[in-house]
Scaffold this motif. Sequence first.
Motif, PDB file in Angstrom:
ATOM      1  N   GLY A  23       0.963  -1.020   0.200  1.00 17.66           N
ATOM      2  CA  GLY A  23       0.124  -0.024  -0.356  1.00 17.66           C
ATOM      3  C   GLY A  23       1.059   1.221   0.028  1.00 17.66           C
ATOM      4  O   GLY A  23       1.938   1.068   0.223  1.00 17.66           O
ATOM      5  N   THR A  24       0.215   2.417   0.044  1.00 17.50           N
ATOM      6  CA  THR A  24       1.202   3.249  -0.021  1.00 17.50           C
ATOM      7  C   THR A  24       0.525   4.189   1.642  1.00 17.50           C
ATOM      8  O   THR A  24      -0.436   4.860   2.047  1.00 17.50           O
ATOM      9  CB  THR A  24       0.014   4.338  -0.804  1.00 17.50           C
ATOM     10  N   LEU A  25       1.785   4.581   1.937  1.00 15.08           N
ATOM     11  CA  LEU A  25       1.718   5.411   3.209  1.00 15.08           C
ATOM     12  C   LEU A  25       1.394   6.776   3.086  1.00 15.08           C
ATOM     13  O   LEU A  25       2.082   7.650   2.924  1.00 15.08           O
ATOM     14  CB  LEU A  25       3.349   5.233   3.753  1.00 15.08           C
ATOM     15  N   GLN A  26       0.313   7.176   3.445  1.00 12.76           N
ATOM     16  CA  GLN A  26      -0.734   8.271   2.993  1.00 12.76           C
ATOM     17  C   GLN A  26      -0.425   9.187   4.093  1.00 12.76           C
ATOM     18  O   GLN A  26       0.265  10.270   3.587  1.00 12.76           O
ATOM     19  CB  GLN A  26      -2.114   8.232   2.972  1.00 12.76           C
ATOM     20  N   GLU A  27       0.180   8.738   5.437  1.00 11.81           N
ATOM     21  CA  GLU A  27       0.425   9.986   5.915  1.00 11.81           C
ATOM     22  C   GLU A  27       1.359   9.764   7.853  1.00 11.81           C
ATOM     23  O   GLU A  27       0.559   8.304   7.599  1.00 11.81           O
ATOM     24  CB  GLU A  27      -0.443  10.788   6.275  1.00 11.81           C
ATOM     25  N   TRP A  28       1.658   9.671   8.441  1.00  9.96           N
ATOM     26  CA  TRP A  28       2.137   9.962   9.588  1.00  9.96           C
ATOM     27  C   TRP A  28       1.709  10.915  10.719  1.00  9.96           C
ATOM     28  O   TRP A  28       1.310  12.155  10.487  1.00  9.96           O
ATOM     29  CB  TRP A  28       3.868   9.989   9.496  1.00  9.96           C
ATOM     30  N   ARG A  29       0.924  10.806  11.549  1.00 12.47           N
ATOM     31  CA  ARG A  29      -0.019  10.815  12.679  1.00 12.47           C
ATOM     32  C   ARG A  29       0.974  11.681  13.198  1.00 12.47           C
ATOM     33  O   ARG A  29       0.327  12.577  15.025  1.00 12.47           O
ATOM     34  CB  ARG A  29      -1.535  10.130  13.013  1.00 12.47           C
ATOM     35  N   SER A  51      -8.288   1.446   3.212  1.00 13.88           N
ATOM     36  CA  SER A  51      -7.745   2.524   4.529  1.00 13.88           C
ATOM     37  C   SER A  51      -7.192   2.103   5.274  1.00 13.88           C
ATOM     38  O   SER A  51      -8.009   1.210   6.419  1.00 13.88           O
ATOM     39  CB  SER A  51      -7.974   4.017   4.096  1.00 13.88           C
ATOM     40  N   VAL A  52      -6.219   1.281   5.624  1.00 10.64           N
ATOM     41  CA  VAL A  52      -5.523   0.864   7.148  1.00 10.64           C
ATOM     42  C   VAL A  52      -4.853   1.724   7.997  1.00 10.64           C
ATOM     43  O   VAL A  52      -3.883   2.265   7.473  1.00 10.64           O
ATOM     44  CB  VAL A  52      -4.355  -0.792   6.854  1.00 10.64           C
ATOM     45  N   GLU A  53      -4.958   1.948   8.971  1.00  7.61           N
ATOM     46  CA  GLU A  53      -4.520   2.361  10.019  1.00  7.61           C
ATOM     47  C   GLU A  53      -3.693   1.632  11.023  1.00  7.61           C
ATOM     48  O   GLU A  53      -3.887   0.320  11.158  1.00  7.61           O
ATOM     49  CB  GLU A  53      -6.148   3.051  10.721  1.00  7.61           C
TER      50      GLU A  53
END
Length: 90
Positions: A23-29, A51-53
């Motif tokens: 998958g594509t790493l969408q964002e770091w929180r 979308s995986v958290e």
Amino acid sequence: PAGPAKTVEVKTPDFGAESITEGTLQEWRAKVGDYVNQGDIIAVIETDKVSVEVSAPESGELAEILAEADQTVQVDALLCKIKTGVPAPA
């Protein structure tokens, strides 16, 4: 009280379908130096279907990030390291 100090590796979780291996790493929180609590969502990975958290497996300080946003990550790839045993900020 903070537990024993150790470094916990956080890896890309299984996406729930054998056909999805990356998958594509969408964002770091969270960012390096942040204190994260067990269960906190620290990153989001986007696949074709879901979308995986990614949640923190243990509480501690985010010590190192090993995958950048927008990077393609494989299941089980190392995402970051959390240093446990550090006291939570007051």
